[in-house]
Scaffold this motif. Structure first.
Motif, PDB file in Angstrom:
ATOM      1  N   GLU A 190       0.818  -1.219   0.000  1.00  8.12           N
ATOM      2  CA  GLU A 190       0.000   0.000   0.000  1.00  8.12           C
ATOM      3  C   GLU A 190       0.849   1.266   0.000  1.00  8.12           C
ATOM      4  O   GLU A 190       0.602   2.198  -0.749  1.00  8.12           O
ATOM      5  CB  GLU A 190      -0.917  -0.008   1.235  1.00  8.12           C
ATOM      6  N   ASN A 263      -0.424  -3.391   5.265  1.00 10.12           N
ATOM      7  CA  ASN A 263      -1.416  -2.672   4.459  1.00 10.12           C
ATOM      8  C   ASN A 263      -2.656  -2.326   5.267  1.00 10.12           C
ATOM      9  O   ASN A 263      -3.171  -1.205   5.209  1.00 10.12           O
ATOM     10  CB  ASN A 263      -1.827  -3.521   3.245  1.00 10.12           C
ATOM     11  N   GLU A 264      -3.139  -3.312   6.026  1.00  6.25           N
ATOM     12  CA  GLU A 264      -4.335  -3.098   6.852  1.00  6.25           C
ATOM     13  C   GLU A 264      -4.085  -2.031   7.917  1.00  6.25           C
ATOM     14  O   GLU A 264      -4.936  -1.172   8.174  1.00  6.25           O
ATOM     15  CB  GLU A 264      -4.761  -4.409   7.527  1.00  6.25           C
ATOM     16  N   ARG A 267      -3.905   1.482   6.295  1.00  2.05           N
ATOM     17  CA  ARG A 267      -5.241   1.998   5.968  1.00  2.05           C
ATOM     18  C   ARG A 267      -5.998   2.397   7.231  1.00  2.05           C
ATOM     19  O   ARG A 267      -6.690   3.419   7.263  1.00  2.05           O
ATOM     20  CB  ARG A 267      -6.040   0.950   5.182  1.00  2.05           C
ATOM     21  N   GLN A 270      -4.627   5.693   8.460  1.00  2.00           N
ATOM     22  CA  GLN A 270      -5.041   6.778   7.580  1.00  2.00           C
ATOM     23  C   GLN A 270      -6.497   7.185   7.878  1.00  2.00           C
ATOM     24  O   GLN A 270      -6.816   8.373   7.987  1.00  2.00           O
ATOM     25  CB  GLN A 270      -4.945   6.344   6.111  1.00  2.00           C
ATOM     26  N   ASN A 271      -7.360   6.200   8.029  1.00  2.00           N
ATOM     27  CA  ASN A 271      -8.766   6.477   8.329  1.00  2.00           C
ATOM     28  C   ASN A 271      -8.939   7.077   9.722  1.00  2.00           C
ATOM     29  O   ASN A 271      -9.755   7.979   9.930  1.00  2.00           O
ATOM     30  CB  ASN A 271      -9.602   5.192   8.231  1.00  2.00           C
TER      31      ASN A 271
END
Length: 275
Positions: A190, A263-264, A267, A270-271
C-alpha cells in the motif's frame, strides 16, 4: 602492480567457472543492456561485453582505469561510470539486467536501490550469510527484516555457493551467487515507506508478538507507547484475522501475512487520522 584496497572491500572474482555461472544465470542476449557494479580486473565485464548489447560499469576506484583501457581495446560496448554506486543516479542509466560482484559493505543499500529503480533480472554476488538471510523462510533463524523486505518485492534464489579461493585477495567467508527477479504483481504494498518503517519496528523484536513489538518500537512509526497500545486495541477489534496476526510472534509470520498486516494497519491509521 595494482593492489586491492581493503577499505573498498575489493575482492576480485578470478575463478572463470563462477564468472561463467553468473553470466549464464543472467540469460543474456544481444538485446540486453547490463549494469555491473565494481569493475575489478574486468574478468566479469569482458564476459558481459561478449554476450550483451551494452555494459555500464560503476566503479569508484580510478586506479582500475588500466583494466578499463585493456577492455576498450577489444570492446566498444563498455561504458565505465566513475563514482560511488550508492550515490550514482541509476535513473539516468537505461539497463534491464544487473550482474555484479558487489562489495559486501554496500550489499543492502545497493540491493534496495536497484529494486526501487527496477530491472528484469539481477545476478549478484553476496556474502553467503547475507544471501541466506535474503532467501530465508518464516520460522527459521535467518528469517528477518531483510528476508521480508526483499521477498515482498522479488523472487530470490541462491544459484551457487562460492568458496574464498574464487577471489583475490581471498575473503575470510564464503560467498553466494544470487538471482533476483522482481515480482511487483505478487504482493501489493500500500505504501512503500510505511512498509519499511513497519518492518523495522516489528523486526527489532522478532521473538515477540507483533503487538508487543509495535508497542516497544512505537517511535519507528512516530507514536508513543501509550498511543500505540490504544491504537492496537482498536485495530485488533477490526476483525478476527487481524487479532490473530498481531498476537503471533513476528518471525512466524509469512511475507504474505506481514504485507497484509502492514497494508491493513496503514489503511486503519489513515482512516483514524481523518476522524
Amino acid at each position: 602492480m595494482f593492489k586491492p584496497k581493503k577499505k573498498l572491500g575489493q575482492c576480485f572474482l578470478i575463478d572463470k567457472n563462477f564468472v561463467n555461472k553468473a553470466v549464464e544465470s543472467a540469460n543474456l542476449t544481444k538485446d540486453d543492456i547490463v549494469l555491473e557494479i565494481g569493475l575489478g580486473k574486468g574478468i566479469l565485464t569482458e564476459e558481459l561485453a561478449k554476450n550483451a548489447k551494452k555494459v555500464y560499469v560503476i566503479e569508484i576506484d580510478k586506479n582500475l582505469k588500466i583494466f578499463e583501457d585493456k577492455l576498450k581495446e577489444k570492446y566498444d560496448n563498455i561504458e565505465v561510470i566513475w563514482g560511488d554506486a550508492v550515490k550514482v543516479d541509476l535513473n539516468k542509466l537505461d539497463f534491464n539486467k544487473v550482474v555484479a560482484n558487489l562489495p559486501y559493505q554496500i550489499s543492502s543499500p545497493i540491493t534496495f536501490k536497484l529494486i526501487k529503480k527496477g530491472f528484469d533480472l539481477a545476478v549478484l554476488m553476496y556474502q553467503y550469510e547475507f544471501a541466506k538471510r535474503m532467501v530465508a523462510k518464516e520460522g527459521t533463524k535467518d528469517y528477518g527484516r531483510l528476508s521480508v523486505a526483499v521477498q515482498a518485492r522479488a523472487d530470490v534464489e541462491i544459484v551457487a555457493k562460492v568458496p574464498p579461493t574464487a577471489f583475490s585477495p581471498r575473503p575470510k567467508v564464503y560467498s553466494a551467487i544470487v538471482k533476483i527477479k522482481p515480482n511487483r504483481n505478487k504482493y501489493h504494498i500500500e505504501n512503500e515507506d510505511f512498509f519499511d518503517d513497519f518492518l523495522r519496528a516489528i523486526f527489532q523484536h522478532r521473538n515477540k508478538s507483533v503487538r508487543k513489538a509495535l508497542i516497544d518500537s512505537s517511535k519507528e512509526l512516530n507514536y508513543s507507547k501509550d498511543e500505540m497500545k490504544k491504537i492496537l486495541e482498536e485495530f485488533s477489534n477490526t476483525n478476527l484475522d487481524i487479532k490473530n496476526l498481531i498476537n503471533e510472534k513476528v518471525f512466524k509470520l509469512s511475507v504474505e501475512d506481514i504485507v497484509k498486516l502492514s497494508n491493513e494497519f496503514y489503511r486503519f491509521l489513515q482512516n483514524r487520522d481523518r476522524l
